[in-house]
Each structure stands twice: as structure tokens, then as C-alpha cells.
Write an enzyme that holds these catalytic residues in place. Structure first.
Site, PDB file in Angstrom:
ATOM      1  N   SER A  38       1.020  -1.229   0.099  1.00  0.00           N
ATOM      2  CA  SER A  38       0.012   0.194   0.379  1.00  0.00           C
ATOM      3  C   SER A  38       1.010   1.514   0.261  1.00  0.00           C
ATOM      4  O   SER A  38       0.151   1.997  -0.283  1.00  0.00           O
ATOM      5  CB  SER A  38      -1.255   0.277   1.244  1.00  0.00           C
ATOM      6  OG  SER A  38      -2.417  -1.273   1.133  1.00  0.00           O
ATOM      7  N   HIS A  74     -15.016  -1.015   3.254  1.00  0.00           N
ATOM      8  CA  HIS A  74     -14.688   0.363   4.231  1.00  0.00           C
ATOM      9  C   HIS A  74     -16.075   1.249   3.124  1.00  0.00           C
ATOM     10  O   HIS A  74     -16.057   2.540   4.521  1.00  0.00           O
ATOM     11  CB  HIS A  74     -13.681   1.289   3.440  1.00  0.00           C
ATOM     12  CG  HIS A  74     -11.948   0.928   3.742  1.00  0.00           C
ATOM     13  ND1 HIS A  74     -11.309  -0.536   3.333  1.00  0.00           N
ATOM     14  CD2 HIS A  74     -11.805   1.003   5.042  1.00  0.00           C
ATOM     15  CE1 HIS A  74     -10.536  -0.812   4.107  1.00  0.00           C
ATOM     16  NE2 HIS A  74     -10.569  -0.053   5.080  1.00  0.00           N
ATOM     17  N   CYS A 108      -7.611   1.771   1.898  1.00  0.00           N
ATOM     18  CA  CYS A 108      -8.541   0.481   1.165  1.00  0.00           C
ATOM     19  C   CYS A 108      -7.888   0.519  -0.414  1.00  0.00           C
ATOM     20  O   CYS A 108      -8.047   1.204  -1.255  1.00  0.00           O
ATOM     21  CB  CYS A 108      -9.797   1.585   0.877  1.00  0.00           C
ATOM     22  SG  CYS A 108     -11.385   0.757   0.712  1.00  0.00           S
TER      23      CYS A 108
END
Length: 647
Positions: free
Chosen positions: A327, A370, A383
Site C-alpha cells: 500500500s 470501508h 482501502c
């Protein structure tokens, strides 16, 4: 018996004739010899005098003193220490091997080192001295001196040995030196003659190897008169050599020691970049090793221990280790979409916990999803589904172009061993390597830094530095060579929309400073030192549909090598960035719980130029931080420098 007078006369005539012939022959021979002697002694005297001189005079090299290496404040991190050694000359003993055996009964000799020395004795001429023991203590030197009559061909000497006072802290940066091997001579084009001296040392890895030509210096020489056996009779001329150049690097020894201590013995790495100069302040890889053991030749047992360690202490993970960025890559994908106006800051995506495309489901890290998220919250809460949806819109080519702009998939030019290029794959790469076409699923995986995507901690730090400044920061570690400052490439603007950059920076700030941010528990309390960061957790194993249906196993329940990598990148202070940090913990599990606290602690260490006050930490962490600081304190060198900064 009467003698006939005529016969006597005839005999005299014969004798006289023979005498004249023999005398004439002798005269011709003497004349020939005289002419030849005149030719050799008079006409050819210069040539034969030169040949005689060459046979009588030897030129011998004198090894240069290697240049020292300093940290940014002038602390010595690679030095030359005088040390006693024992040398052997084969021609000076009737049986040098018997003498060495006798020596071994008087003092203790390293068996591995001695074995290599005996091979050198056999390989070199009998008059060449070979080192058979190094770093000998004074007691052993005195013992040899007392027993010298019984040890012909053996003598102690004072030489210089490379010493690394910070031991493990700089092993992966500076590297180490070692004796020149046959392999070295084969790989070096037109090797200097000094490299053929017995036990002469050159850089093997790291900065020692990459800056070998600068650090080595130039050999001196001396002309000596030798006898027929090659033994030195007297010294005729001495020409001093040139010491190697001293090299000063941008690494801060205090910070480097702290980072190594903070990483501990886990398999991890960390990079710190100065955002003003682009200089690297720390390059840490853990676990590490003591480079001093390699200088004289590491023992087989010690080397085997290093090789068998599953945490790979010999590998410089900070520059040669490559990992899926996870991420931490999401800011690059976000900017690729924003710059081409494929999304706006207010666009939202619904995250139910998965994303379906081409009949395949791609799962978010949060199983329940989410809900509705925009770009800001997608970065803040990390997310995955939001970025899966972006993959369809932007395509891999835009992702690749933006990644390259931020220094990913590029080999950065720093003088360390095996610096990795990483991998930002495209369609051509997959077709060439895997003989397969690029699929939309590949782009979906790439959008969260998974799939074929690979980056080193150094590349992640450079990426973060460019996000923080909007400039093309170029990393470097050389500050001066022999006191002369080395020019650095000025950082040019990245030619990106500042509004888009600021949006991404604000989202990174939220990651660490807003309650639903994934690194909120690793925030900095002091407002003027707050950081902006991004967590990353990169998966190293495939999760089957069956496992998802029964519940994905936690990292704690998996073998170490199957656990996720933990990553965190950040810059600080947020309002006026000075540094960028990247931390990767191999198989460390969650980036938020494992890598983020380490990066936060390193950031505070830089901003406070030492151990920070407990008030900089959240109150829930202070007791733990106090204990941690007590453990680490002994590993950090004093603030005073070992020598003045080299201008």
C-alpha cells in the site's frame, strides 16, 4: 748407434716448420681473443654494464597506506591501525616449514590463516616474505625475539591493518577489505603490480570495493642491491608512495548506530534521506555482521554461521532487497489518476470488502469493507477496493510512467554492492519474461503494489522524498574526497500539479494523525514535528478460496517465511519536511503495528538529534519507550566527533 747428420738436419727442419705453424696458430688465437675482449669491454661496455646492473639491482614495491573513511561529522568509520605481524622468508631458513612448526609450539597460530600462508610460500620466490600471522600481541612478539636464534627465516614486523571501529553498524555500507585473490586478478583489467604483493588487501564489497581506486593510493618503490640468491644486501634508493584519498560520506554515525540498534536482530532495513541535499543519513540492514572478521580471513565456522542464518546477515537489504511495495505504492496510483484528470478529489467508490472484475474477486484487507470512500480516505484507511477500481481507468502504462518519475524501477547510482533496480512491469516485460499477455488482473494487483511489482527500501525512500518535496531528489552518500566536496545533482521540479501533490500529502498526514488512519498509534505528539506517512503490508503467499471461506490465518499462526512483509514510509516535519524515511521488516506482519513504530522512532531521533523526550510520544507508549531507550542508549556513540569535519 751413429746418427746420420743429414737425418738430424732433416729433423730440425721439420721441428722448426711445426713450431712456426703452431706459433702462428697461437698468435691468431690470441689476436682473436684480444679483438673479442676489446669489442666486449670497450665497444659493448654500456650494454653489458646495464645487463649486469639489472642482475644486481632489484626494484621492490612499497604498499601504500589506504585512505580512511569518515562519517558526515568526521568520525572515523574505517581506519588503519598499526599491528604486529609475523613474516617468513623461505631462503633464510634451511627448512622453513620445520621452523614454522617449531614456532607453532611456542605461540598459537591460526590454522586457517597459516594454511593460506603456506600456499603463498610455495607460490612465491624464496626471497619474498610472506605473512604467516597477523594482529599478534606484544607478548608473542617478545617470545619470538627471545627465540630468534632457533627461528631462522621468522621475524616480527609492524604493519597496518584495516579496522572498522563501529563493527556491525557500517558493515553493509562500507563493506570490508581482504587479500587479493586469483579471481580478483582475473576480473581486474590491467591490474596494478602492487596487487600481486603477497597478502595485499583491496576492497571486496561495499564502499571499500566501489571506491577502491580512490582509497588504494599509489605504491612507492625502493631500489635494492641483492646477491645471487636474491637476498637484499643494501638499499640504494627510496621513492615514497602516495597514500589513498580519505573519503567522507553523508551517513551520520550516531543515527546509523541508533537505527541498527532499533532494528535489533529482526530481518529488516531502514533508509533516511536528507530532503535538502539528497544525502543519505542512514542505510541500515539487520541483522548485520562484524566486517573486521573478514579483513584477515574469516574462519570457516564463522562464515558458515552467517550463510546458514535465515535472516541473511550478509545481504544489504536496504539497497539490494526487493519487495512488493504494497500500500505504500497507492500514492503513485493516485497521482497517475489525478494528473490525467481521470478522477477528482470528491469522487467516491463503494467498498464492500472485495472488487470483482472478469469473473474474479480481488479482496480488500478489511473483510467487512470501508463503505463509501473518496481518495483522501482511501489513502488514510488504505482501502484496496478504491485502488482496484482506479486500475480499470488508468491502465498499467500510466502507472509505470508515474512510478518511474518517482524513482521506482530505477537503479540509483550509489557506491554500494548489488544495488537493485526493482521492477515496475509492463506488457512487454510480461511477454518477454513469461511469454504471456498482460491481463487486467495484473493491473489490479499492481494498483496496490502487489503482483509483479518490486521495490527496494532505497527506492521507497526516494519515492517518499519526491512526494514530500515535489522535486527529483537524487540520493548520494559521498560528501568529500580528500577534503574536496563532491558535486551533487540539483533536484529539479517533477512537473506535477501542486494541488494534486498537496492532496496526497494531506492524506498521508491523516494516516498518522487522524483516528481512523492506519498509523494513528505511531503518531508524534509535538505539532512542529508531526510526520506524514503510509503503511504497507505486502502479501508473500496466495490465499486460497477455501481459506477465505473458513477464515484467513493470522500472521502469528504462520511460519515466519510465510508472513506478510511490513512496510512504512514517511516524511517529517509535515509543515517543513527535512527528512524522508522508509522501513521494511521482512515477514513482520502488519505495516501499522511493526514498521510504523520503528519509522516514527527513527524520525524523532533525527529531529531531536538524539533520544527524544517521552513527551513526543503518545502517553500509552511512554513506559515502553523509556525501557527501549535504556536498552539502546549504550549502542549510540558520544556526540563528540573523533576528528574535525573535513572541509
Amino acid at each position: 748407434m751413429e746418427t746420420n747428420p743429414k737425418e738430424i738436419e732433416r729433423a730440425y727442419r721439420t721441428i722448426n716448420r711445426r713450431t712456426l705453424i703452431l706459433g702462428g696458430a697461437q698468435l691468431v688465437l690470441v689476436a682473436g681473443l684480444g679483438h673479442r675482449m676489446h669489442y666486449l669491454q670497450i665497444e659493448q661496455s654500456d650494454e653489458f654494464r646495464l645487463l649486469a646492473e639489472k642482475n644486481r639491482i632489484n626494484i621492490r614495491l612499497i604498499a601504500p597506506i589506504r585512505g580512511k573513511i569518515f562519517d558526515k561529522d568526521g568520525r572515523i568509520i574505517a581506519d588503519n591501525a598499526p599491528s604486529y605481524r609475523i613474516v617468513a622468508v623461505r631462503e633464510e631458513a634451511e627448512d622453513i616449514y620445520a621452523t614454522i612448526n617449531k614456532l607453532g609450539q611456542i605461540i598459537e597460530l591460526d590454522k586457517d590463516f597459516l594454511s593460506r600462508a603456506l600456499e603463498e610460500l610455495d607460490r612465491h620466490p624464496p626471497f619474498v616474505q610472506v605473512t604467516i600471522a597477523e594482529r599478534v600481541n606484544w607478548k608473542d612478539v617478545a617470545t619470538i625475539a627471545v627465540n630468534s636464534p632457533a627461528l631462522p627465516g621468522i621475524k616480527p614486523e609492524v604493519g597496518f591493518t584495516r579496522v572498522y571501529p563501529y563493527r556491525k553498524d557500517f558493515a553493509h555500507i562500507v563493506g570490508y577489505v581482504g587479500p587479493v585473490s586469483d579471481f580478483d586478478l582475473k576480473t581486474i583489467k590491467e591490474p596494478d603490480q602492487v596487487l600481486r604483493m603477497p597478502r595485499f588487501q583491496i576492497g571486496k564489497v561495499g564502499l571499500e570495493a566501489k571506491k577502491e581506486d580512490v582509497l588504494r593510493g599509489k605504491a612507492g618503490s625502493k631500489r635494492v642491491e641483492v646477491n645471487a640468491a636474491g637476498r637484499v644486501m643494501r638499499e640504494l634508493e627510496l621513492r615514497e608512495g602516495q597514500s589513498g584519498a580519505d573519503v567522507q560520506i553523508t551517513i551520520d554515525a550516531k543515527l546509523q548506530a541508533y537505527v541498527q540498534a532499533r532494528l535489533g536482530e529482526q530481518s529488516a532495513s531502514a533508509i533516511v534521506i536528507d530532503l535538502v541535499s539528497g544525502g543519505l543519513l542512514a542505510i541500515a540492514s539487520s541483522p548485520s555482521y562484524d566486517p573486521n572478521k573478514f579483513v584477515t580471513g574469516i574462519s570457516t565456522a564463522d562464515y558458515k554461521t552467517l550463510l546458514q542464518n535465515q535472516f541473511r546477515p550478509l545481504a544489504s537489504k536496504s539497497v539490494q532487497g526487493i519487495y512488493p511495495p504494497g500500500s505504500t505504492f497507492k500514492m503513485i496510483v493516485a497521482l497517475a489518476a489525478l494528473e490525467d484528470q481521470l478522477i477528482s478529489p470528491t469522487d467516491t467508490v463503494h467498498c464492500p470488502g472485495y472488487f470483482e472484475i472478469s469473473g474474479r474477486k480481488f479482496y480488500c484487507w478489511k473483510q467487512s469493507g470501508h463503505g463509501q470512500v473518496d481518495l483522501y480516505n482511501a489513502i488514510k484507511q488504505s482501502c484496496d477496493v478504491f485502488f482496484f477500481s482506479l486500475a480499470e481507468k488508468i491502465g498499467q502504462d500510466r502507472i509505470v510512467a508515474m512510478a518511474k518519475k518517482f524513482g521506482l524501477g530505477i537503479k540509483h547510482d550509489i557506491p554500494m554492492s548489488a544495488v537493485a533496480s526493482g521492477l515496475v512491469p509492463n506488457q512487454d516485460w510480461k511477454r518477454r519474461i513469461h511469454s504471456e499477455n498482460w491481463m487486467v488482473g495484473d493491473t489490479v494487483n499492481a494498483s496496490i503494489g502487489q503482483g509483479f511489482m518490486l521495490a527496494s527500501p532505497l527506492q521507497l525512500a526516494v519515492m517518499t522524498a519526491r512526494l514530500a518535496t515535489g522535486k527529483k531528489i537524487i540520493p548520494h552518500i559521498i560528501k568529500t574526497i580528500d577534503g574536496i566536496h563532491q558535486p551533487n545533482v540539483s533536484a529539479e521540479p517533477l512537473d506535477l500539479n501542486n494541488t494534486n501533490l498537496q492532496l496526497v500529502r494531506q492524506a498521508m498526514y491523516a494516516v498518522s494523525n487522524e483516528r481512523r488512519g492506519t498509523a494513528y498509534h505511531s503518531r508524534i505528539i509535538n505539532e512542529d514535528k508531526q510526520l506524514a506517512g503510509k503503511t504497507g503490508t505486502s502479501q508473500v503467499r496466495n490465499i486460497s478460496a477455501k481459506e477465505r471461506s473458513t477464515g484467513v490465518r493470522s500472521n502469528a499462526d504462520l511460519p515466519w517465511e510465510q508472513r506478510d512483509h511490513a512496510l512504512f514510509v514517511n516524511f517529517a516535519p509535515f509543515t517543513n519536511p527535512r527528512i524522508a524515511v522508509a522501513v521494511v521488516v521482512e515477514h513482520g506482519g502488519s505495516g501499522s503495528s511493526t514498521a510504523a513504530p520503528i519509522a516514527r522512532d527513527i524520525t524523532l531521533q533525527v529531529l531531536y538529534d538524539g533520544l527524544p523526550p517521552l513527551s513526543a510520544y503518545p502517553s500509552r507508549d511512554r513506559e515502553q519507550i523509556k525501557e527501549q531507550q535504556e536498552r539502546i542508549r549504550d549502542f549510540i556513540p558520544l556526540a563528540e566527533t573523533d576528528s574535525r569535519e573535513r572541509a
